[in-house]
Every structure is written in C-alpha cells, then in structure tokens.
Design a protein around this motif. Sequence first.
Motif, PDB file in Angstrom:
ATOM      1  N   HIS A  49       0.832  -1.202   0.000  1.00 55.74           N
ATOM      2  CA  HIS A  49       0.000   0.000   0.000  1.00 55.74           C
ATOM      3  C   HIS A  49       0.866   1.251   0.000  1.00 55.74           C
ATOM      4  N   GLY A  50       1.915   1.251   0.814  1.00 61.74           N
ATOM      5  CA  GLY A  50       2.797   2.418   0.876  1.00 61.74           C
ATOM      6  C   GLY A  50       3.523   2.670  -0.430  1.00 61.74           C
ATOM      7  N   VAL A  51       3.979   1.611  -1.079  1.00 58.49           N
ATOM      8  CA  VAL A  51       4.681   1.764  -2.358  1.00 58.49           C
ATOM      9  C   VAL A  51       3.754   2.359  -3.410  1.00 58.49           C
ATOM     10  N   LEU A  52       2.539   1.851  -3.494  1.00 57.35           N
ATOM     11  CA  LEU A  52       1.594   2.374  -4.484  1.00 57.35           C
ATOM     12  C   LEU A  52       1.197   3.810  -4.174  1.00 57.35           C
ATOM     13  N   TRP A  53       1.004   4.120  -2.906  1.00 60.72           N
ATOM     14  CA  TRP A  53       0.655   5.500  -2.528  1.00 60.72           C
ATOM     15  C   TRP A  53       1.792   6.453  -2.854  1.00 60.72           C
ATOM     16  N   SER A  54       3.038   6.013  -2.660  1.00 62.76           N
ATOM     17  CA  SER A  54       4.180   6.873  -2.972  1.00 62.76           C
ATOM     18  C   SER A  54       4.319   7.144  -4.458  1.00 62.76           C
ATOM     19  N   SER A  55       3.686   6.314  -5.289  1.00 60.72           N
ATOM     20  CA  SER A  55       3.747   6.514  -6.735  1.00 60.72           C
ATOM     21  C   SER A  55       2.519   7.251  -7.275  1.00 60.72           C
ATOM     22  N   GLY A  56       1.697   7.775  -6.386  1.00 59.67           N
ATOM     23  CA  GLY A  56       0.579   8.604  -6.817  1.00 59.67           C
ATOM     24  C   GLY A  56      -0.735   7.877  -6.978  1.00 59.67           C
ATOM     25  N   VAL A  57      -0.830   6.611  -6.576  1.00 59.41           N
ATOM     26  CA  VAL A  57      -2.105   5.888  -6.646  1.00 59.41           C
ATOM     27  C   VAL A  57      -2.972   6.352  -5.472  1.00 59.41           C
ATOM     28  N   PRO A  58      -4.159   6.870  -5.716  1.00 58.16           N
ATOM     29  CA  PRO A  58      -4.979   7.400  -4.615  1.00 58.16           C
ATOM     30  C   PRO A  58      -5.508   6.298  -3.706  1.00 58.16           C
ATOM     31  N   TRP A  59      -5.813   6.678  -2.481  1.00 56.94           N
ATOM     32  CA  TRP A  59      -6.329   5.712  -1.515  1.00 56.94           C
ATOM     33  C   TRP A  59      -7.683   5.167  -1.956  1.00 56.94           C
ATOM     34  N   SER A  60      -8.455   5.969  -2.687  1.00 56.54           N
ATOM     35  CA  SER A  60      -9.748   5.477  -3.163  1.00 56.54           C
ATOM     36  C   SER A  60      -9.579   4.286  -4.099  1.00 56.54           C
ATOM     37  N   ARG A  61      -8.539   4.310  -4.928  1.00 56.60           N
ATOM     38  CA  ARG A  61      -8.298   3.190  -5.840  1.00 56.60           C
ATOM     39  C   ARG A  61      -7.809   1.970  -5.061  1.00 56.60           C
ATOM     40  N   LEU A  62      -6.976   2.184  -4.038  1.00 54.22           N
ATOM     41  CA  LEU A  62      -6.529   1.063  -3.214  1.00 54.22           C
ATOM     42  C   LEU A  62      -7.695   0.478  -2.418  1.00 54.22           C
ATOM     43  N   GLY A  63      -8.577   1.351  -1.931  1.00 55.18           N
ATOM     44  CA  GLY A  63      -9.736   0.864  -1.203  1.00 55.18           C
ATOM     45  C   GLY A  63     -10.708   0.111  -2.080  1.00 55.18           C
ATOM     46  N   TRP A  64     -10.717   0.427  -3.382  1.00 54.05           N
ATOM     47  CA  TRP A  64     -11.591  -0.282  -4.311  1.00 54.05           C
ATOM     48  C   TRP A  64     -11.239  -1.765  -4.376  1.00 54.05           C
ATOM     49  N   VAL A  65      -9.935  -2.082  -4.322  1.00 57.21           N
ATOM     50  CA  VAL A  65      -9.512  -3.480  -4.337  1.00 57.21           C
ATOM     51  C   VAL A  65     -10.040  -4.205  -3.107  1.00 57.21           C
ATOM     52  N   ALA A  66      -9.894  -3.575  -1.942  1.00 48.82           N
ATOM     53  CA  ALA A  66     -10.399  -4.193  -0.714  1.00 48.82           C
ATOM     54  C   ALA A  66     -11.909  -4.349  -0.745  1.00 48.82           C
ATOM     55  N   GLN A  67     -12.590  -3.381  -1.336  1.00 46.62           N
ATOM     56  CA  GLN A  67     -14.049  -3.461  -1.416  1.00 46.62           C
ATOM     57  C   GLN A  67     -14.504  -4.633  -2.274  1.00 46.62           C
ATOM     58  N   GLN A  68     -13.780  -4.908  -3.360  1.00 44.86           N
ATOM     59  CA  GLN A  68     -14.153  -6.027  -4.218  1.00 44.86           C
ATOM     60  C   GLN A  68     -13.945  -7.378  -3.533  1.00 44.86           C
ATOM     61  N   LEU A  69     -13.030  -7.417  -2.555  1.00 48.30           N
ATOM     62  CA  LEU A  69     -12.688  -8.681  -1.899  1.00 48.30           C
ATOM     63  C   LEU A  69     -13.381  -8.862  -0.554  1.00 48.30           C
ATOM     64  N   ARG A  70     -14.170  -7.879  -0.118  1.00 41.00           N
ATOM     65  CA  ARG A  70     -14.628  -7.890   1.262  1.00 41.00           C
ATOM     66  C   ARG A  70     -15.450  -9.131   1.605  1.00 41.00           C
ATOM     67  N   TRP A  71     -16.364  -9.545   0.714  1.00 39.32           N
ATOM     68  CA  TRP A  71     -17.208 -10.692   1.039  1.00 39.32           C
ATOM     69  C   TRP A  71     -16.421 -11.995   1.017  1.00 39.32           C
ATOM     70  N   LEU A  72     -15.509 -12.130   0.066  1.00 40.93           N
ATOM     71  CA  LEU A  72     -14.696 -13.335   0.006  1.00 40.93           C
ATOM     72  C   LEU A  72     -13.786 -13.440   1.222  1.00 40.93           C
ATOM     73  N   VAL A  73     -13.188 -12.333   1.628  1.00 39.67           N
ATOM     74  CA  VAL A  73     -12.339 -12.329   2.820  1.00 39.67           C
ATOM     75  C   VAL A  73     -13.163 -12.658   4.057  1.00 39.67           C
ATOM     76  N   LEU A  74     -14.363 -12.110   4.139  1.00 36.81           N
ATOM     77  CA  LEU A  74     -15.221 -12.382   5.293  1.00 36.81           C
ATOM     78  C   LEU A  74     -15.600 -13.853   5.362  1.00 36.81           C
ATOM     79  N   ILE A  75     -15.918 -14.456   4.226  1.00 41.00           N
ATOM     80  CA  ILE A  75     -16.257 -15.885   4.199  1.00 41.00           C
ATOM     81  C   ILE A  75     -15.060 -16.727   4.641  1.00 41.00           C
ATOM     82  N   ILE A  76     -13.873 -16.370   4.167  1.00 41.61           N
ATOM     83  CA  ILE A  76     -12.668 -17.113   4.563  1.00 41.61           C
ATOM     84  C   ILE A  76     -12.452 -17.021   6.064  1.00 41.61           C
ATOM     85  N   LEU A  77     -12.611 -15.836   6.642  1.00 44.54           N
ATOM     86  CA  LEU A  77     -12.374 -15.659   8.077  1.00 44.54           C
ATOM     87  C   LEU A  77     -13.421 -16.374   8.929  1.00 44.54           C
ATOM     88  N   LEU A  78     -14.660 -16.487   8.439  1.00 50.88           N
ATOM     89  CA  LEU A  78     -15.728 -17.095   9.226  1.00 50.88           C
ATOM     90  C   LEU A  78     -15.828 -18.605   9.043  1.00 50.88           C
TER      91      LEU A  78
END
Length: 259
Positions: A49-78
């Motif tokens: 995350h830090g490397v991408l942010w240092s290269s000008g990738v906005p946090w909204s774009r990084l958060g988009w990746v987490a948003q797409q994975l949220r349900w799959l990650v939740l299923i794995i954890l539960l």
Amino acid sequence: MLFDLYVPGPGWLQRLDPRTKLFLLLVGAILIIGAPGPVALFVWLALLHGVLWSSGVPWSRLGWVAQQLRWLVLIILLVFPWFAASGETLVEVGPLYLTAGGLETAASTALRLWAMSLLSTALLMTTSQRELVRGLVALGVPWSWGFTLTVALRHIPSLLRHIQQIQEAQAARGWDPARGGWLQRLRGVRPVLIALVIHVFRTVDTLTLAMTARGVGRGGPRTVLYPLRLGWRDGAAIILALALLVGVVVQRRWISDWL
C-alpha cells in the motif's frame, strides 16, 4: 473501473519499464506466497500500500480493491477456521473444532489473497494497456497474442458501455426486462442481443478495414516509434528487489535457524 485501472502521472512506478514491473511482480508474488504467517503478510500488504501510494495511486483506488474482496475475505475468516483445525481447541461445536491454528491459517489465507490481488492490480494501476502489451512482446510473447490482448482490453469497456446505451434506449421505449415470467424475461432480452450483435459485426468490419489499411499481417519486421529502453531507475529497482528477496531467503533459512 473494471478494466481501466491505470492511474496516469509522474510517479516513479509509472516511469519504470513494463518489463521491470513484470519482474517486480514476480518477486512480490514469491515473497507473498512464501510469507510464513499473518504478521509477515500484514507487513507485506502494508508495504505494498505504501509503495503504491508513494507513486501517486490514490487511496480510493486502493480501497476499491479491498471493497471487491470484502465478502470473500469475510467468508474465509468465518468458515475456513472450522475446517483447518490445528493446535489448541478454542470452541467445539459437534464435529467441528475452532482452533488457534485454524484462526491463524484463515487470517494468513485472507491476507495472502488480499496481497496477491493488490499486487496483480498494482501492475494495471501503474502501467497503461499499451505499455503492458509492448513489454510482454519485448519479453518474447508473439505479436499476434499481444495484439489480441490489446484489442480485448480496448473493446471490452467499449462493449460494456454500448450494452448500457442499448438498455437505456430500449427502456426509453418501454422495455422492462423484469416483467413477466422467466420465459417472457428471456424473450425480453432479444432486442438487446440483436442490437449488440449488429454493433459487434460493425466493429469487427471497421477493425478489419483499419488493420488492412495499415498492412497488418503482411510480414516483415515491425518497428515502433518509441522503443522500450531500460534506464537507471529500472536497474535500481531490479537490484533493490533482488536484494530484498535474497535478504528474506537468508533470514528464513539461516538466521532464523541460528537464533
């Protein structure tokens, strides 16, 4: 957002040669796959995350990746901890056991999935579609394959936009795909499919004429206006990546055993 993730700008990752970024992707995948546990994976994920942010990738774009994975990650954890029993038993429900080792394995799996997804997406965030294909061709991928990939990356978003335009035009004429039973709904898709097929044939015909006019397929060596060249930034990035990989391997195999 689904297909055009590239973030243009003067960031240091955007200025690297696409071949260098493919090498960094390989090194990053090795480090993430070989990470021993959730703590190491969390460190690599935070570093990415830090490397991408240092290269000008906005946090909204990084958060988009987490948003797409949220349900799959939740299923794995539960769900995953109940089927990966190891170590001390914490909760017992019939034939299922919740163990400390299962929780650690589930956390590692979720973090590894998140890190690998972000790493793969990072290449698309910092490399334009044209540069990515040129890098693959420079590494030995046949030009025809690279051209096919370019056409797919270029026309899939256009096709999706055209489908949306057709649906909006049909809706303005009273088209309602959710009306009636399932057979009537299936028949209701027919106007969209007909218009879409006509658009696809027109696009293929136009693309064929454009390729013919440019002499595609006539053979002979191909030239480019701006050839790819490795610069000092690429050399520094490759050396740092190799040093990091060697350092992690040495720490895992010798220093940890010695301690």
